[in-house]
Design a protein around this motif. Structure first.
Motif, PDB file in Angstrom:
ATOM      1  N   ALA A  43      -7.803   6.431   1.839  1.00 19.93           N
ATOM      2  CA  ALA A  43      -8.143   7.838   2.100  1.00 19.93           C
ATOM      3  C   ALA A  43      -6.946   8.746   1.819  1.00 19.93           C
ATOM      4  N   ASN A  44      -5.753   8.312   2.201  1.00 19.70           N
ATOM      5  CA  ASN A  44      -4.548   9.111   1.954  1.00 19.70           C
ATOM      6  C   ASN A  44      -4.265   9.263   0.467  1.00 19.70           C
ATOM      7  N   ILE A  45      -4.434   8.191  -0.279  1.00 18.52           N
ATOM      8  CA  ILE A  45      -4.215   8.243  -1.731  1.00 18.52           C
ATOM      9  C   ILE A  45      -5.184   9.234  -2.365  1.00 18.52           C
ATOM     10  N   SER A  46      -6.436   9.200  -1.933  1.00 16.22           N
ATOM     11  CA  SER A  46      -7.436  10.129  -2.465  1.00 16.22           C
ATOM     12  C   SER A  46      -7.073  11.571  -2.133  1.00 16.22           C
ATOM     13  N   ALA A  47      -6.665  11.824  -0.893  1.00 15.27           N
ATOM     14  CA  ALA A  47      -6.286  13.179  -0.474  1.00 15.27           C
ATOM     15  C   ALA A  47      -5.056  13.655  -1.237  1.00 15.27           C
ATOM     16  N   LEU A  79     -13.608   7.543   5.379  1.00 12.37           N
ATOM     17  CA  LEU A  79     -12.893   7.828   4.139  1.00 12.37           C
ATOM     18  C   LEU A  79     -13.319   9.156   3.530  1.00 12.37           C
ATOM     19  N   PRO A  80     -13.064  10.255   4.209  1.00 13.13           N
ATOM     20  CA  PRO A  80     -13.482  11.562   3.701  1.00 13.13           C
ATOM     21  C   PRO A  80     -12.848  11.862   2.342  1.00 13.13           C
ATOM     22  N   GLY A  81     -13.658  12.383   1.441  1.00 15.40           N
ATOM     23  CA  GLY A  81     -13.179  12.759   0.124  1.00 15.40           C
ATOM     24  C   GLY A  81     -13.013  11.609  -0.853  1.00 15.40           C
ATOM     25  N   VAL A  82     -13.315  10.379  -0.434  1.00 11.68           N
ATOM     26  CA  VAL A  82     -13.191   9.240  -1.327  1.00 11.68           C
ATOM     27  C   VAL A  82     -14.518   9.045  -2.057  1.00 11.68           C
ATOM     28  N   ASN A  83     -14.490   9.195  -3.365  1.00 13.13           N
ATOM     29  CA  ASN A  83     -15.666   8.952  -4.192  1.00 13.13           C
ATOM     30  C   ASN A  83     -15.716   7.471  -4.524  1.00 13.13           C
ATOM     31  N   ALA A 115       0.828  -1.208   0.000  1.00 11.66           N
ATOM     32  CA  ALA A 115       0.000   0.000   0.000  1.00 11.66           C
ATOM     33  C   ALA A 115       0.865   1.261   0.000  1.00 11.66           C
ATOM     34  N   LEU A 116       1.936   1.253   0.775  1.00 15.75           N
ATOM     35  CA  LEU A 116       2.847   2.402   0.799  1.00 15.75           C
ATOM     36  C   LEU A 116       3.545   2.582  -0.551  1.00 15.75           C
ATOM     37  N   THR A 117       3.945   1.472  -1.163  1.00 18.02           N
ATOM     38  CA  THR A 117       4.577   1.529  -2.483  1.00 18.02           C
ATOM     39  C   THR A 117       3.598   2.063  -3.513  1.00 18.02           C
ATOM     40  N   LEU A 118       2.341   1.617  -3.446  1.00 17.66           N
ATOM     41  CA  LEU A 118       1.325   2.111  -4.379  1.00 17.66           C
ATOM     42  C   LEU A 118       1.147   3.616  -4.216  1.00 17.66           C
ATOM     43  N   GLN A 119       1.094   4.089  -3.000  1.00 18.93           N
ATOM     44  CA  GLN A 119       0.930   5.521  -2.760  1.00 18.93           C
ATOM     45  C   GLN A 119       2.077   6.305  -3.403  1.00 18.93           C
ATOM     46  N   ASP A 120       3.309   5.850  -3.205  1.00 19.74           N
ATOM     47  CA  ASP A 120       4.469   6.526  -3.795  1.00 19.74           C
ATOM     48  C   ASP A 120       4.438   6.465  -5.318  1.00 19.74           C
ATOM     49  N   ASP A 121       4.189   5.259  -5.866  1.00 20.48           N
ATOM     50  CA  ASP A 121       4.154   5.090  -7.321  1.00 20.48           C
ATOM     51  C   ASP A 121       3.073   5.954  -7.951  1.00 20.48           C
ATOM     52  N   LEU A 122       1.925   6.004  -7.310  1.00 22.01           N
ATOM     53  CA  LEU A 122       0.802   6.759  -7.862  1.00 22.01           C
ATOM     54  C   LEU A 122       1.086   8.256  -7.851  1.00 22.01           C
ATOM     55  N   THR A 141     -10.243  11.184  -7.518  1.00 19.37           N
ATOM     56  CA  THR A 141     -10.094   9.749  -7.287  1.00 19.37           C
ATOM     57  C   THR A 141     -11.467   9.112  -7.100  1.00 19.37           C
ATOM     58  N   VAL A 142     -11.667   7.961  -7.755  1.00 18.05           N
ATOM     59  CA  VAL A 142     -12.874   7.166  -7.567  1.00 18.05           C
ATOM     60  C   VAL A 142     -12.435   5.734  -7.274  1.00 18.05           C
ATOM     61  N   VAL A 143     -12.991   5.158  -6.216  1.00 18.48           N
ATOM     62  CA  VAL A 143     -12.736   3.765  -5.844  1.00 18.48           C
ATOM     63  C   VAL A 143     -13.953   2.952  -6.273  1.00 18.48           C
TER      64      VAL A 143
END
Length: 120
Positions: free
Chosen positions: A64-68, A97-101, A26-33, A77-79
């Motif tokens: 939530a962090n990825i969306s923010a 998950l505030p702000g997560v569509n 998950a941390l790697t995905l956040q960085d890569d994204l 971002t849409v999940v």
């Protein structure tokens, strides 16, 4: 190192999670994204979690962090594809998950993403 593929579809990035998420992935995905949003000037990110059968509070917070992070970088971002058990777990954990569509599937998610980007 294990990575989740990030595909470019025009002005959007598509992330399809096909493996069980663990904290480091998950941390790697956040960085890569964040790097891909910057490199491509993507206007939106669609994250398909239909293969996830379970989440914990860390993975919920990472979504939530990825969306923010995406919003700060000017990308919506849409999940999509959230399993009922995942939704129940997130509610039971008290994560809103505030702000997560969200949308039920990829087709609806892409439509929502286009609408949100168009409104800007």
């Amino acid at each position: 190192m294990e990575r989740i593929p990030i595909l470019r579809m025009g002005e959007f990035l598509l992330v399809t999670i096909q493996v069980e998420m663990h904290d480091q992935l998950a941390l790697t995905l956040q960085d890569d994204l964040s790097e891909r949003i910057d490199a491509t000037a993507a206007r939106g990110v669609l994250i398909d979690i239909s293969a996830l059968e379970m989440v914990d509070s860390f993975i919920g917070r990472m979504i939530a962090n990825i969306s923010a992070m995406s919003r700060i970088m000017d990308a919506e971002t849409v999940v999509v594809g959230m399993q009922p058990a995942v939704a129940i777990t997130l509610v039971e954990l008290g994560l809103d998950l505030p702000g997560v569509n969200t949308a039920l599937d990829v087709e609806r998610g892409m439509r929502l993403l286009r609408q949100r980007v168009k409104r800007r």
